[in-house]
Design a protein around this motif. Sequence first.
Motif, PDB file in Angstrom:
ATOM      1  N   SER A 193      23.652  14.187  22.861  1.00  0.00           N
ATOM      2  CA  SER A 193      23.846  13.776  24.257  1.00  0.00           C
ATOM      3  C   SER A 193      25.191  14.229  24.806  1.00  0.00           C
ATOM      4  N   ILE A 194      26.254  14.120  23.998  1.00  0.00           N
ATOM      5  CA  ILE A 194      27.563  14.527  24.515  1.00  0.00           C
ATOM      6  C   ILE A 194      27.647  16.046  24.617  1.00  0.00           C
ATOM      7  N   TYR A 195      26.919  16.760  23.747  1.00  0.00           N
ATOM      8  CA  TYR A 195      26.822  18.224  23.880  1.00  0.00           C
ATOM      9  C   TYR A 195      26.135  18.574  25.196  1.00  0.00           C
ATOM     10  N   ASN A 196      25.018  17.901  25.487  1.00  0.00           N
ATOM     11  CA  ASN A 196      24.278  18.177  26.729  1.00  0.00           C
ATOM     12  C   ASN A 196      25.128  17.875  27.959  1.00  0.00           C
ATOM     13  N   TYR A 197      25.898  16.798  27.882  1.00  0.00           N
ATOM     14  CA  TYR A 197      26.820  16.473  28.975  1.00  0.00           C
ATOM     15  C   TYR A 197      27.784  17.640  29.211  1.00  0.00           C
ATOM     16  N   GLY A 198      28.384  18.136  28.138  1.00  0.00           N
ATOM     17  CA  GLY A 198      29.345  19.220  28.265  1.00  0.00           C
ATOM     18  C   GLY A 198      28.716  20.516  28.732  1.00  0.00           C
ATOM     19  N   ARG A 199      27.542  20.825  28.187  1.00  0.00           N
ATOM     20  CA  ARG A 199      26.869  22.070  28.579  1.00  0.00           C
ATOM     21  C   ARG A 199      26.528  22.064  30.066  1.00  0.00           C
ATOM     22  N   ASP A 200      25.921  20.971  30.551  1.00  0.00           N
ATOM     23  CA  ASP A 200      25.527  20.918  31.962  1.00  0.00           C
ATOM     24  C   ASP A 200      26.746  20.883  32.876  1.00  0.00           C
ATOM     25  N   LEU A 201      27.810  20.204  32.438  1.00  0.00           N
ATOM     26  CA  LEU A 201      29.045  20.203  33.223  1.00  0.00           C
ATOM     27  C   LEU A 201      29.651  21.606  33.241  1.00  0.00           C
ATOM     28  N   GLN A 285      26.012  24.773  46.423  1.00  0.00           N
ATOM     29  CA  GLN A 285      26.614  23.437  46.358  1.00  0.00           C
ATOM     30  C   GLN A 285      25.609  22.408  45.834  1.00  0.00           C
ATOM     31  N   SER A 286      24.351  22.554  46.242  1.00  0.00           N
ATOM     32  CA  SER A 286      23.307  21.643  45.753  1.00  0.00           C
ATOM     33  C   SER A 286      23.079  21.808  44.256  1.00  0.00           C
ATOM     34  N   GLU A 287      23.142  23.044  43.783  1.00  0.00           N
ATOM     35  CA  GLU A 287      22.940  23.312  42.355  1.00  0.00           C
ATOM     36  C   GLU A 287      24.113  22.778  41.534  1.00  0.00           C
ATOM     37  N   ILE A 288      25.309  22.884  42.062  1.00  0.00           N
ATOM     38  CA  ILE A 288      26.482  22.299  41.405  1.00  0.00           C
ATOM     39  C   ILE A 288      26.277  20.792  41.250  1.00  0.00           C
ATOM     40  N   GLU A 289      25.835  20.160  42.312  1.00  0.00           N
ATOM     41  CA  GLU A 289      25.597  18.709  42.274  1.00  0.00           C
ATOM     42  C   GLU A 289      24.473  18.374  41.296  1.00  0.00           C
ATOM     43  N   ARG A 290      23.432  19.186  41.254  1.00  0.00           N
ATOM     44  CA  ARG A 290      22.287  18.919  40.360  1.00  0.00           C
ATOM     45  C   ARG A 290      22.725  18.961  38.899  1.00  0.00           C
ATOM     46  N   TYR A 291      23.488  19.969  38.531  1.00  0.00           N
ATOM     47  CA  TYR A 291      23.927  20.063  37.134  1.00  0.00           C
ATOM     48  C   TYR A 291      24.957  18.980  36.800  1.00  0.00           C
ATOM     49  N   THR A 292      25.766  18.601  37.768  1.00  0.00           N
ATOM     50  CA  THR A 292      26.708  17.507  37.533  1.00  0.00           C
ATOM     51  C   THR A 292      25.956  16.210  37.260  1.00  0.00           C
ATOM     52  N   GLN A 293      24.919  15.950  38.030  1.00  0.00           N
ATOM     53  CA  GLN A 293      24.121  14.735  37.823  1.00  0.00           C
ATOM     54  C   GLN A 293      23.336  14.790  36.514  1.00  0.00           C
ATOM     55  N   LEU A 294      22.867  15.982  36.126  1.00  0.00           N
ATOM     56  CA  LEU A 294      22.217  16.135  34.816  1.00  0.00           C
ATOM     57  C   LEU A 294      23.195  15.768  33.700  1.00  0.00           C
ATOM     58  N   LYS A 297      23.584  12.066  33.565  1.00  0.00           N
ATOM     59  CA  LYS A 297      22.395  11.407  33.016  1.00  0.00           C
ATOM     60  C   LYS A 297      22.454  11.369  31.488  1.00  0.00           C
ATOM     61  N   SER A 298      23.023  12.418  30.882  1.00  0.00           N
ATOM     62  CA  SER A 298      23.148  12.447  29.417  1.00  0.00           C
ATOM     63  C   SER A 298      24.057  11.337  28.912  1.00  0.00           C
ATOM     64  N   LEU A 299      24.986  10.882  29.758  1.00  0.00           N
ATOM     65  CA  LEU A 299      25.888   9.808  29.346  1.00  0.00           C
ATOM     66  C   LEU A 299      25.143   8.511  29.060  1.00  0.00           C
TER      67      LEU A 299
END
Length: 324
Positions: A193-201, A285-294, A297-299
């Motif tokens: 989960s923390i890997y996914n958080y970092g990857r999407d960020l 900008q929408s895609e930046i927000e989408r990946y930030t929210q992804l 979500k991993s958190l």
Amino acid sequence: MLSVLEYSSIFSDYLRKYSLEKDPQHLYVPIDYILGLGGKRLRPVLTLMASELFDQPHEKALDAALAIEMFHNFSLVHDDIMDDAPLRRGEQTVHEKWDINTGILSGDAMLILAYQLFENYEGEVFRELAKLFSKTAIEVCEGQQYDVDFETRDDVTIPEYLKMIEYKTAVLVGAALKMGAIIAGASEACQVSIYNYGRDLGIAFQLQDDYLDAFGDPETFGKQVGGDIIENKKTFLYLTALENSSKDDVQLLEHLFSIAPADPTEKITTVKQQFIDSGAAKATQSEIERYTQLAFKSLDAIDISDDKKQLLRDFGNGLMNRTV
């Protein structure tokens, strides 16, 4: 938990104590030089943070953090050679200050030194760190190759571009966090989960970089605004504009990305307007927000306290609200 600035200061102090004063000097002096140029130190800071998120002191993660920073700078030295870049962080690149052979060999040594740092961990921790590092390193190389391939291709798709930035940039961010979790003995589920958080960020971070390259404030961005446009780079902005434009506008955009005028001012202005008119700027900008929210979500799946999760959310929001 400490602040990001405090972790950065701790890592910088540790880096300064890491001595490479030995022969042959022409191999090691360039390594000290590139490591001393600074930078955000984002990845090693994340490794130290992750260790403490899972209740282990950051001191245990310092060698892994240094390995991550060593590898990152190795990749920059070789990228600069491939791009024939004269400057890195406002100073001469290694191959410009010395020569190409020095850049290649010192870069190779940095990769090996990164692996050596993992030898300071024992048993299963060493095995898991080395396995993750090897996987990440080859993905970064694959991402770089995709980036090179895209320069001569006219059929790059948005999914291909997202895969390229995932491999070239984002996997190292995910790995930096997962290494801290491995050292702290976190569960496999928490590591994932923390890997996914970092990857999407990391993907959001690179998309933000693409956006700022076109629309950032020249006073704060730190690089020439419009640099990607000048170099005809097929970024998310460009690919989205192609997808959403009329036939005439597509032809104009493709033409502009096939020329290199001596004065690129008009080209930059026209392309930026096309990015706005086609909706590509807003879509980015929408895609930046989408990946930030992804990433956020991993958190939810990570077994740490809410205040620690908030620290990671604040960190992510800080990255996405940057101007540099």
